[in-house]
Design a protein around this motif. Structure first.
Motif, PDB file in Angstrom:
ATOM      1  N   ASP A 107     184.797  29.419 -36.381  1.00 14.76           N
ATOM      2  CA  ASP A 107     184.705  28.033 -36.846  1.00 14.76           C
ATOM      3  C   ASP A 107     183.227  27.705 -37.032  1.00 14.76           C
ATOM      4  O   ASP A 107     182.416  27.900 -36.119  1.00 14.76           O
ATOM      5  CB  ASP A 107     185.329  27.091 -35.813  1.00 14.76           C
ATOM      6  N   GLU A 108     182.883  27.205 -38.212  1.00 13.43           N
ATOM      7  CA  GLU A 108     181.475  26.899 -38.494  1.00 13.43           C
ATOM      8  C   GLU A 108     180.912  25.829 -37.568  1.00 13.43           C
ATOM      9  O   GLU A 108     179.700  25.794 -37.317  1.00 13.43           O
ATOM     10  CB  GLU A 108     181.330  26.450 -39.952  1.00 13.43           C
ATOM     11  N   SER A 109     181.771  24.966 -37.031  1.00  9.74           N
ATOM     12  CA  SER A 109     181.269  23.907 -36.157  1.00  9.74           C
ATOM     13  C   SER A 109     180.760  24.439 -34.823  1.00  9.74           C
ATOM     14  O   SER A 109     180.129  23.710 -34.058  1.00  9.74           O
ATOM     15  CB  SER A 109     182.353  22.849 -35.924  1.00  9.74           C
ATOM     16  N   LEU A 110     181.011  25.723 -34.527  1.00  9.20           N
ATOM     17  CA  LEU A 110     180.460  26.319 -33.307  1.00  9.20           C
ATOM     18  C   LEU A 110     178.935  26.311 -33.335  1.00  9.20           C
ATOM     19  O   LEU A 110     178.290  26.180 -32.292  1.00  9.20           O
ATOM     20  CB  LEU A 110     180.972  27.748 -33.129  1.00  9.20           C
ATOM     21  N   PHE A 111     178.348  26.452 -34.539  1.00  9.03           N
ATOM     22  CA  PHE A 111     176.891  26.419 -34.638  1.00  9.03           C
ATOM     23  C   PHE A 111     176.365  25.069 -34.161  1.00  9.03           C
ATOM     24  O   PHE A 111     175.375  24.979 -33.424  1.00  9.03           O
ATOM     25  CB  PHE A 111     176.444  26.685 -36.075  1.00  9.03           C
ATOM     26  N   ALA A 112     177.034  24.008 -34.573  1.00  4.97           N
ATOM     27  CA  ALA A 112     176.609  22.667 -34.162  1.00  4.97           C
ATOM     28  C   ALA A 112     176.847  22.461 -32.671  1.00  4.97           C
ATOM     29  O   ALA A 112     176.054  21.801 -31.992  1.00  4.97           O
ATOM     30  CB  ALA A 112     177.360  21.613 -34.973  1.00  4.97           C
TER      31      ALA A 112
END
Length: 243
Positions: free
Chosen positions: A111-116
């Motif tokens: 999930d790309e939101s893991l970076f945030a």
């Protein structure tokens, strides 16, 4: 007495490691969940703004139940292996552990939101960990409850990673040998057979589609290393296949 199946606590820990969170219940209400399970057996949850857990601040905790579902993909279709209901206390992952938690979650739930979430912005996506009080399990025909001491008192099968790789290889490339071996062992043809479980105590085969049967094939004695597991599996496929 010869042990032919893993202890239930070991089996549950192994299922947890290969499972993904599907729902989290908070204050009696269930919500969809995303995340993974860390090496110690604790669920990790990726929580977005607006979701109930997101409002927790600092060291606050919330009593939750996390549903973990373990599946096995056969011919591209996921089939349930077990359901675990992990009851415990959710708390924000400490800042110094955020990166490790994100890597663990990414392995099961990219999930790309893991970076945030790794940035630790309280207004953005957040990562939570669940300290386990007890685990209710339903796997095949077995069901029961493990308290925290039983759950954490053992680990998953030490050969789990190697076993999963071997199992996938057999199901992809050697199902004809598996069918032949089973016909020799059982004395009658077996339809639509797949390797279902593989561990240091033996192998479990799933046969049939509409009403599948699980066939347990224990090793003569438990194996203790990946090469020994590979040899035991090859003996099952090849020696019986020549019968």
């Amino acid at each position: 007495m010869h042990v032919t199946v893993p202890p239930i606590s070991e089996r549950v820990r192994g299922l947890a490691l290969t499972a993904v969170p599907t729902h989290v219940s908070l204050d009696g209400t269930a919500h969809a969940a995303r995340g993974g399970v860390d090496e110690t057996g604790r669920p990790l949850l990726l929580v977005r703004p607006g979701e109930p857990l997101h409002a927790l601040t600092g060291q606050d905790e919330a009593v939750v139940t996390v549903d973990l579902t373990a599946t096995r993909a056969l011919a591209g279709i996921d089939h349930p292996r077990g359901l675990l209901k992990v009851q415990g206390w959710a708390q924000a992952v400490p800042r110094d552990l955020l990166r490790d938690a994100a890597v663990t979650v990414a392995a099961r739930c990219p999930d790309e939101s893991l970076f945030a979430a790794v940035e630790g912005d309280p207004a953005g996506p957040r990562l939570f960990q669940v300290d386990v009080a007890q685990v209710i399990y339903l796997t095949g025909q077995e069901s029961g409850l493990l308290d925290a001491d039983d759950y954490f008192g053992t680990g998953p099968d030490p050969l789990l990673e190697a076993a999963e790789q071997m199992l996938a290889h057999v199901n992809e490339s050697h199902r004809d040998q598996l069918h032949t071996a089973l016909r020799t062992l059982l004395g009658h043809p077996v339809t639509d057979a797949w390797l279902w479980e593989l561990d240091r105590y033996g192998a479990t085969v799933r046969s049939g589609i509409e009403d599948p049967t699980l066939i347990r094939l224990p090793w003569p004695s438990p194996v203790t290393a990946p090469h020994a597991l590979e040899r035991a599996l090859a003996t099952l496929l090849c020696s019986h296949g020549r019968g």
